[in-house]
Design a protein around this motif. Sequence first.
Motif, PDB file in Angstrom:
ATOM      1  N   PRO A  82      68.175 139.545  24.345  1.00 16.49           N
ATOM      2  CA  PRO A  82      66.716 139.622  24.500  1.00 16.49           C
ATOM      3  C   PRO A  82      66.097 138.230  24.622  1.00 16.49           C
ATOM      4  O   PRO A  82      66.696 137.225  24.235  1.00 16.49           O
ATOM      5  CB  PRO A  82      66.273 140.319  23.199  1.00 16.49           C
ATOM      6  N   GLU A  83      64.889 138.186  25.123  1.00 16.14           N
ATOM      7  CA  GLU A  83      64.213 136.918  25.367  1.00 16.14           C
ATOM      8  C   GLU A  83      63.984 136.149  24.061  1.00 16.14           C
ATOM      9  O   GLU A  83      63.651 136.741  23.035  1.00 16.14           O
ATOM     10  CB  GLU A  83      62.862 137.163  26.049  1.00 16.14           C
ATOM     11  N   PRO A  84      64.154 134.817  24.106  1.00 14.24           N
ATOM     12  CA  PRO A  84      63.867 134.005  22.915  1.00 14.24           C
ATOM     13  C   PRO A  84      62.427 134.193  22.440  1.00 14.24           C
ATOM     14  O   PRO A  84      61.508 134.372  23.247  1.00 14.24           O
ATOM     15  CB  PRO A  84      64.098 132.562  23.401  1.00 14.24           C
ATOM     16  N   GLY A  85      62.249 134.162  21.138  1.00 11.83           N
ATOM     17  CA  GLY A  85      60.917 134.275  20.564  1.00 11.83           C
ATOM     18  C   GLY A  85      60.414 135.686  20.365  1.00 11.83           C
ATOM     19  O   GLY A  85      59.314 135.883  19.859  1.00 11.83           O
ATOM     20  N   THR A  86      61.216 136.677  20.753  1.00 11.77           N
ATOM     21  CA  THR A  86      60.795 138.069  20.607  1.00 11.77           C
ATOM     22  C   THR A  86      61.414 138.681  19.349  1.00 11.77           C
ATOM     23  O   THR A  86      62.458 138.222  18.873  1.00 11.77           O
ATOM     24  CB  THR A  86      61.216 138.905  21.827  1.00 11.77           C
ATOM     25  N   PRO A  87      60.794 139.737  18.806  1.00  8.63           N
ATOM     26  CA  PRO A  87      61.415 140.434  17.669  1.00  8.63           C
ATOM     27  C   PRO A  87      62.796 140.982  18.013  1.00  8.63           C
ATOM     28  O   PRO A  87      63.682 141.022  17.150  1.00  8.63           O
ATOM     29  CB  PRO A  87      60.423 141.564  17.371  1.00  8.63           C
ATOM     30  N   GLU A  88      62.976 141.375  19.261  1.00 11.79           N
ATOM     31  CA  GLU A  88      64.282 141.897  19.681  1.00 11.79           C
ATOM     32  C   GLU A  88      65.363 140.820  19.594  1.00 11.79           C
ATOM     33  O   GLU A  88      66.504 141.111  19.238  1.00 11.79           O
ATOM     34  CB  GLU A  88      64.197 142.445  21.103  1.00 11.79           C
ATOM     35  N   ARG A  89      64.994 139.597  19.905  1.00  7.32           N
ATOM     36  CA  ARG A  89      65.957 138.491  19.818  1.00  7.32           C
ATOM     37  C   ARG A  89      66.404 138.300  18.368  1.00  7.32           C
ATOM     38  O   ARG A  89      67.597 138.108  18.091  1.00  7.32           O
ATOM     39  CB  ARG A  89      65.310 137.209  20.344  1.00  7.32           C
ATOM     40  N   PRO A 147      68.012 153.075  27.104  1.00  5.77           N
ATOM     41  CA  PRO A 147      69.377 153.611  27.040  1.00  5.77           C
ATOM     42  C   PRO A 147      70.350 152.732  26.263  1.00  5.77           C
ATOM     43  O   PRO A 147      71.416 153.183  25.880  1.00  5.77           O
ATOM     44  CB  PRO A 147      69.782 153.692  28.503  1.00  5.77           C
ATOM     45  N   TYR A 148      69.994 151.436  26.004  1.00  9.78           N
ATOM     46  CA  TYR A 148      70.886 150.535  25.298  1.00  9.78           C
ATOM     47  C   TYR A 148      70.220 150.055  24.018  1.00  9.78           C
ATOM     48  O   TYR A 148      69.094 150.430  23.704  1.00  9.78           O
ATOM     49  CB  TYR A 148      71.296 149.374  26.212  1.00  9.78           C
ATOM     50  N   THR A 149      70.897 149.214  23.282  1.00 10.39           N
ATOM     51  CA  THR A 149      70.398 148.809  21.971  1.00 10.39           C
ATOM     52  C   THR A 149      69.015 148.193  22.055  1.00 10.39           C
ATOM     53  O   THR A 149      68.177 148.418  21.174  1.00 10.39           O
ATOM     54  CB  THR A 149      71.374 147.802  21.329  1.00 10.39           C
ATOM     55  N   PHE A 150      68.751 147.428  23.108  1.00 13.35           N
ATOM     56  CA  PHE A 150      67.457 146.775  23.254  1.00 13.35           C
ATOM     57  C   PHE A 150      66.729 147.259  24.499  1.00 13.35           C
ATOM     58  O   PHE A 150      66.117 146.485  25.223  1.00 13.35           O
ATOM     59  CB  PHE A 150      67.635 145.254  23.235  1.00 13.35           C
ATOM     60  N   GLY A 151      66.808 148.565  24.733  1.00 14.05           N
ATOM     61  CA  GLY A 151      66.061 149.162  25.830  1.00 14.05           C
ATOM     62  C   GLY A 151      66.825 149.171  27.137  1.00 14.05           C
ATOM     63  O   GLY A 151      68.028 149.451  27.167  1.00 14.05           O
ATOM     64  N   GLU A 152      66.154 148.847  28.209  1.00 11.11           N
ATOM     65  CA  GLU A 152      66.753 148.944  29.535  1.00 11.11           C
ATOM     66  C   GLU A 152      67.806 147.879  29.791  1.00 11.11           C
ATOM     67  O   GLU A 152      68.689 148.065  30.625  1.00 11.11           O
ATOM     68  CB  GLU A 152      65.657 148.834  30.616  1.00 11.11           C
ATOM     69  N   ARG A 153      67.717 146.765  29.074  1.00 15.87           N
ATOM     70  CA  ARG A 153      68.629 145.649  29.323  1.00 15.87           C
ATOM     71  C   ARG A 153      69.926 145.837  28.542  1.00 15.87           C
ATOM     72  O   ARG A 153      69.908 146.002  27.322  1.00 15.87           O
ATOM     73  CB  ARG A 153      67.970 144.331  28.923  1.00 15.87           C
ATOM     74  N   LEU A 154      71.047 145.780  29.252  1.00 16.50           N
ATOM     75  CA  LEU A 154      72.353 145.757  28.607  1.00 16.50           C
ATOM     76  C   LEU A 154      72.557 144.370  28.006  1.00 16.50           C
ATOM     77  O   LEU A 154      72.375 143.363  28.670  1.00 16.50           O
ATOM     78  CB  LEU A 154      73.444 146.047  29.639  1.00 16.50           C
ATOM     79  N   THR A 155      72.912 144.319  26.723  1.00 12.12           N
ATOM     80  CA  THR A 155      73.146 143.038  26.061  1.00 12.12           C
ATOM     81  C   THR A 155      74.569 142.996  25.510  1.00 12.12           C
ATOM     82  O   THR A 155      75.256 144.019  25.450  1.00 12.12           O
ATOM     83  CB  THR A 155      72.145 142.799  24.912  1.00 12.12           C
ATOM     84  N   LEU A 156      74.982 141.818  25.089  1.00 14.64           N
ATOM     85  CA  LEU A 156      76.349 141.674  24.596  1.00 14.64           C
ATOM     86  C   LEU A 156      76.602 142.507  23.353  1.00 14.64           C
ATOM     87  O   LEU A 156      77.741 142.922  23.110  1.00 14.64           O
ATOM     88  CB  LEU A 156      76.660 140.203  24.322  1.00 14.64           C
TER      89      LEU A 156
END
Length: 205
Positions: A82-89, A147-156
């Motif tokens: 997720p993007e730096p500075g976000t709660p998701e990060r 659909p993934y842990t942090f929404g639409e973006r597939l992350t590691l």
Amino acid sequence: MNLYGAPGWGSAISEIMLTMAGEPYQFINVEGFDEPGPQRDRLQALNPLCQVPTLELDDGQILTESAAIALWLLDRHPQFAPEPGTPERQQFWRLLIWLVANVYPTFTYGDYPARWVTENPQALTDSTNRYRESLWRWLETQLHHAPYTFGERLTLIDAWWPVIRLWRPRAEWFAAETPGLNALADRVCERPELQDVLRANKLLS
């Protein structure tokens, strides 16, 4: 790069991450490394701790630990977090460290109890199994995205879910007790670019 590992072990997570990021690598199968023999000797020559994954970089340096490999990949492919500075990060970092700090030790001690206790080693395996189940139930309460842990973006971090489902307490338990986590694993397993590596690691039939 050469990735030393064994099908279905923790090295599978690194294989999935490398494949997600499109990094070329050669997989070196050292299955059986946890017992004395040539496979163990081969791995130990590179990594004295004799653990997988062991990643030999193009310049010959050795990188170990799944979380460290994830951080190395993010330096090269920052889009897989997720993007730096976000709660998701912040939650991404939390889950990454939580997995290796809390879940992994239950296997370290539970899989080889005779290394740590001299009396009733099975009791250590049983207790770490129960504790691990409680950790997975806690994780289920933290996962609210699709659909993934942090929404639409597939992350590691999504690379972990198909693999841990293979480990104790096994797939049927995850399907019954942590349906959200199980669904995340299913969606990662649907990714076309991951089919070969998932099959090679016994994560798909």
